[in-house]
Design a protein around this motif. Structure first.
Motif, mmCIF file in Angstrom:
data_model
loop_
_atom_site.group_PDB
_atom_site.id
_atom_site.type_symbol
_atom_site.label_atom_id
_atom_site.label_comp_id
_atom_site.label_asym_id
_atom_site.label_seq_id
_atom_site.Cartn_x
_atom_site.Cartn_y
_atom_site.Cartn_z
ATOM 1 N N VAL A 15 23.525 -2.712 -1.050
ATOM 2 C CA VAL A 15 24.337 -2.184 -2.156
ATOM 3 C C VAL A 15 23.471 -1.764 -3.346
ATOM 4 C CG1 VAL A 15 24.744 -4.422 -3.296
ATOM 5 C CG2 VAL A 15 26.504 -2.629 -3.395
ATOM 6 N N GLY A 16 22.269 -2.308 -3.436
ATOM 7 C CA GLY A 16 21.371 -1.953 -4.531
ATOM 8 C C GLY A 16 20.851 -0.528 -4.453
ATOM 9 N N GLU A 17 21.066 0.146 -3.305
ATOM 10 C CA GLU A 17 20.588 1.517 -3.125
ATOM 11 C C GLU A 17 21.615 2.565 -3.582
ATOM 12 O OE1 GLU A 17 17.487 1.897 -2.099
ATOM 13 O OE2 GLU A 17 17.312 -0.277 -1.831
ATOM 14 N N ILE A 18 22.792 2.133 -3.998
ATOM 15 C CA ILE A 18 23.831 3.090 -4.403
ATOM 16 C C ILE A 18 23.434 3.783 -5.706
ATOM 17 C CG2 ILE A 18 26.231 3.318 -5.158
ATOM 18 C CD1 ILE A 18 26.982 1.080 -3.311
ATOM 19 N N PRO A 19 23.474 5.132 -5.749
ATOM 20 C CA PRO A 19 23.118 5.857 -6.982
ATOM 21 C C PRO A 19 24.072 5.519 -8.129
ATOM 22 C CG PRO A 19 23.183 7.326 -5.078
ATOM 23 C CD PRO A 19 23.793 6.040 -4.648
ATOM 24 N N MET A 20 23.591 5.656 -9.362
ATOM 25 C CA MET A 20 24.365 5.286 -10.545
ATOM 26 C C MET A 20 25.736 5.967 -10.617
ATOM 27 S SD MET A 20 23.109 2.931 -12.562
ATOM 28 C CE MET A 20 23.566 3.240 -14.275
ATOM 29 N N PRO A 21 25.856 7.300 -10.379
ATOM 30 C CA PRO A 21 27.182 7.935 -10.484
ATOM 31 C C PRO A 21 28.205 7.316 -9.528
ATOM 32 C CG PRO A 21 25.458 9.604 -10.420
ATOM 33 C CD PRO A 21 24.806 8.298 -10.085
ATOM 34 N N MET A 22 27.762 6.926 -8.348
ATOM 35 C CA MET A 22 28.658 6.349 -7.359
ATOM 36 C C MET A 22 29.027 4.908 -7.705
ATOM 37 S SD MET A 22 30.324 7.037 -4.687
ATOM 38 C CE MET A 22 31.423 5.905 -3.838
ATOM 39 N N GLN A 23 28.157 4.247 -8.469
ATOM 40 C CA GLN A 23 28.420 2.859 -8.843
ATOM 41 C C GLN A 23 29.702 2.725 -9.658
ATOM 42 O OE1 GLN A 23 25.011 0.864 -10.597
ATOM 43 N NE2 GLN A 23 23.610 1.808 -9.110
ATOM 44 N N ALA A 24 29.969 3.707 -10.537
ATOM 45 C CA ALA A 24 31.180 3.667 -11.363
ATOM 46 C C ALA A 24 32.432 3.744 -10.488
ATOM 47 C CB ALA A 24 31.159 4.808 -12.368
ATOM 48 N N LYS A 25 32.407 4.583 -9.469
ATOM 49 C CA LYS A 25 33.555 4.725 -8.570
ATOM 50 C C LYS A 25 33.743 3.471 -7.719
ATOM 51 C CE LYS A 25 33.005 9.728 -8.477
ATOM 52 N NZ LYS A 25 32.683 10.926 -7.691
ATOM 53 N N LEU A 26 32.634 2.878 -7.302
ATOM 54 C CA LEU A 26 32.725 1.637 -6.533
ATOM 55 C C LEU A 26 33.280 0.513 -7.402
ATOM 56 C CD1 LEU A 26 32.191 -0.029 -4.000
ATOM 57 C CD2 LEU A 26 29.834 -0.349 -4.787
ATOM 58 N N LEU A 27 32.857 0.474 -8.666
ATOM 59 C CA LEU A 27 33.356 -0.542 -9.592
ATOM 60 C C LEU A 27 34.878 -0.477 -9.698
ATOM 61 C CD1 LEU A 27 32.929 -2.753 -11.749
ATOM 62 C CD2 LEU A 27 32.669 -0.904 -13.432
ATOM 63 N N ARG A 28 35.422 0.738 -9.835
ATOM 64 C CA ARG A 28 36.874 0.900 -9.944
ATOM 65 C C ARG A 28 37.571 0.405 -8.665
ATOM 66 N NH1 ARG A 28 41.220 3.478 -12.111
ATOM 67 N NH2 ARG A 28 42.701 4.341 -10.614
ATOM 68 N N ALA A 29 36.996 0.739 -7.523
ATOM 69 C CA ALA A 29 37.599 0.321 -6.255
ATOM 70 C C ALA A 29 37.634 -1.197 -6.142
ATOM 71 C CB ALA A 29 36.823 0.926 -5.092
ATOM 72 N N ILE A 30 36.560 -1.844 -6.577
ATOM 73 C CA ILE A 30 36.501 -3.302 -6.500
ATOM 74 C C ILE A 30 37.423 -3.941 -7.532
ATOM 75 C CG2 ILE A 30 34.987 -5.306 -6.806
ATOM 76 C CD1 ILE A 30 32.690 -3.555 -5.757
ATOM 77 N N GLN A 31 37.420 -3.377 -8.718
ATOM 78 C CA GLN A 31 38.165 -3.957 -9.833
ATOM 79 C C GLN A 31 39.668 -3.760 -9.692
ATOM 80 O OE1 GLN A 31 36.273 -3.766 -13.817
ATOM 81 N NE2 GLN A 31 38.075 -2.572 -14.377
ATOM 82 N N GLU A 32 40.082 -2.563 -9.316
ATOM 83 C CA GLU A 32 41.506 -2.218 -9.263
ATOM 84 C C GLU A 32 42.079 -2.286 -7.849
ATOM 85 O OE1 GLU A 32 43.013 -1.827 -12.027
ATOM 86 O OE2 GLU A 32 41.212 -1.710 -13.292
ATOM 87 N N ARG A 33 41.200 -2.416 -6.844
ATOM 88 C CA ARG A 33 41.622 -2.315 -5.443
ATOM 89 C C ARG A 33 42.396 -1.012 -5.217
ATOM 90 N NH1 ARG A 33 38.352 -6.008 -5.386
ATOM 91 N NH2 ARG A 33 38.489 -7.868 -4.072
#
Length: 456
Positions: A244-262
């Motif tokens: 997961v540490g290889e995910i580029p910064m722009p994609m990290q924001a979208k992943l955060l939303r998916a984890i946070q909001e499901r």
């Protein structure tokens, strides 16, 4: 709790009589008058057995039996009919009927048939439960190691697996992070749903978004149809985000939303989709250091790092090397159909003294190579990869840099050789004699002469 019986009969008087009788025997009973209703009730509610007539107005018992078995193959169905026919009995049994009774019913036979069918159902459920427990145990027993760090780690896995906590698995490459992710999922309440794995390091930013969240038809070149992403595929289960540490910064924001909001959105769509997934992530990077460097989002780090499992490197648990080596030896000996029984003492010494920078994965590859190269029944140091043997030789071999024979009597040298080889073969004198190149009689004589402790 009383067993629940579904009774199906279009003769209302006969149906009523059966309901009264079965309730008198202590069963919970529900009655319907047609096969179509029986099919729907089996889909809606949990029944332990079905008692069903053959001849009915809309959907007959044979047709209903086939459709019920398609939906739930395990449920026992007892067929009853006023028309005693061998053909009907054979057809019912072929479709999976548990038993076959003729009207007018012999109530003693009916009671026995129901009791047997319910015992059969109980056995199926117990067997399924046993299989699940074996599966859970297997997921943990596949984690090999008796060292203190590994025992502590397995204990943590057992503790956190049954929770819904997000897990971050950290450790060097090759330590077995995916194995631990599987163990967590298999021992969780989500074990019947899928564990979906995504290698985040193998995909570009654009491809990763589509892989995780899916895309609409025409969302980008080559998107010729709508596709569900890994989050939707894991709905109800777990998703393992490897590296997961290889995910580029722009994609990290979208992943955060998916984890946070499901919640997710397919690429090319404005529609928000709810998902129910458990997040298990893994990394070989120090994510906190990446946060400090500005290459990993701090908020995402804390969302992922609810529970952290650190997998120790193999050099930190060197006492587990013999166990792992023996496990891999058995696997690859069977796979390559070679009757290899173990490692020579020198070969095992070389394995233990190597520092394994590639961790368990490197050890696995080394043992596979050794099995392929081995010509005899035991793997010798000559069969090991050059990196292992070079390290062993530079460290002075099995004697830590000291001469192997200088200053020692022949008796001392032979005693050590016999003791080490007996230990390697588990005390098997015939195998020990074969490895030492002497007869069994000669070995027994030397053991008595030198006073070798066979139990060592």
């Amino acid at each position: 709790m009383s067993a629940m019986i579904l009774v199906v009969d279009d003769d209302k008087a006969h149906l009523s009589m059966l309901e009264t009788m079965l309730k008198g025997w202590g069963y919970a009973v529900e009655g319907v008058e047609d096969g179509a209703d029986a099919i729907e009730r089996v889909k809606e509610g949990p029944f332990d057995a079905v008692l069903m007539d053959v001849r009915m107005t809309k959907v007959g018992g044979i047709e209903a039996l086939g459709r019920i078995k398609e939906y739930n193959p395990a449920i026992p169905v007892v067929i009853m009919t006023a028309y005693s026919s061998v053909d009907t009995a054979v057809e019912a049994m072929k479709l999976g009927a548990y038993d076959y009774l003729t009207k007018p019913l012999n109530f003693d036979e009916l009671k026995i048939a129901l009791e047997r069918s319910l015992d059969h159902m109980t056995l199926i459920r117990e067997n399924q439960s046993l299989k699940e427990r074996i599966s859970e145990d297997a997921s943990l027993t596949s984690i090999i190691g008796n060292s203190d760090p590994m025992r502590e780690l397995v204990g943590m896995v057992k503790t956190v697996a049954s929770t819904e906590a997000t897990i971050l698995i950290s450790g060097e490459s090759g330590t077995g992070k995916e194995l631990f992710a599987k163990a967590i999922h298999t021992n969780s309440n989500r074990k019947k749903a899928p564990l979906v794995t995504v290698n985040c390091a193998a995909l570009t930013d654009t491809l990763l978004e589509s892989e995780l969240f899916g895309h609409e038809k025409g969302a980008f070149t080559g998107a010729d149809k709508k596709r569900d992403g890994r989050f939707m595929q894991a709905d109800g289960g777990s998703i393992f985000l490897d590296e997961v540490g290889e995910i580029p910064m722009p994609m990290q924001a979208k992943l955060l939303r998916a984890i946070q909001e499901r919640e997710i959105q397919r690429v090319g769509s404005d529609k928000v989709l709810k998902v129910d997934v458990r997040i298990i992530a893994a990394t070989n990077r120090d994510l906190l250091a990446e946060v400090e460097k500005g290459t990993f989002r701090e908020d995402l780090y804390y969302r992922l790092n609810v529970v952290n499992l650190w997998i120790p490197s193999l050099r930190e648990r060197g006492e587990d090397v013999p166990l792992l080596a023996a496990f891999f030896l058995k696997r690859f000996s069977e796979r390559n159909r070679k009757p290899i029984k173990g490692f020579t003492p020198t070969a095992m010494d070389a394995l233990v003294k190597y520092d394994w920078p590639g961790n368990v994965r490197e050890l696995e590859n080394a043992v596979e190579r050794a099995v392929i190269m081995a010509a005899g029944e035991y793997v010798s140091e000559r069969d090991l990869p050059p990196a292992v043997t070079r390290h062993f030789e530079s460290a002075g071999g099995s004697n830590g840099g000291q001469p192997l024979v200088g200053g020692k009597s022949l008796q001392e040298i032979e005693t050590v050789a016999i003791e080490e080889t007996l230990a390697q073969t588990g005390g098997n004198k015939s195998e020990t004699a074969k490895l030492l190149g002497i007869s069994r009689t000669t070995l027994d004589n030397k053991i008595r002469k030198y006073g070798v402790d066979v139990a060592k």
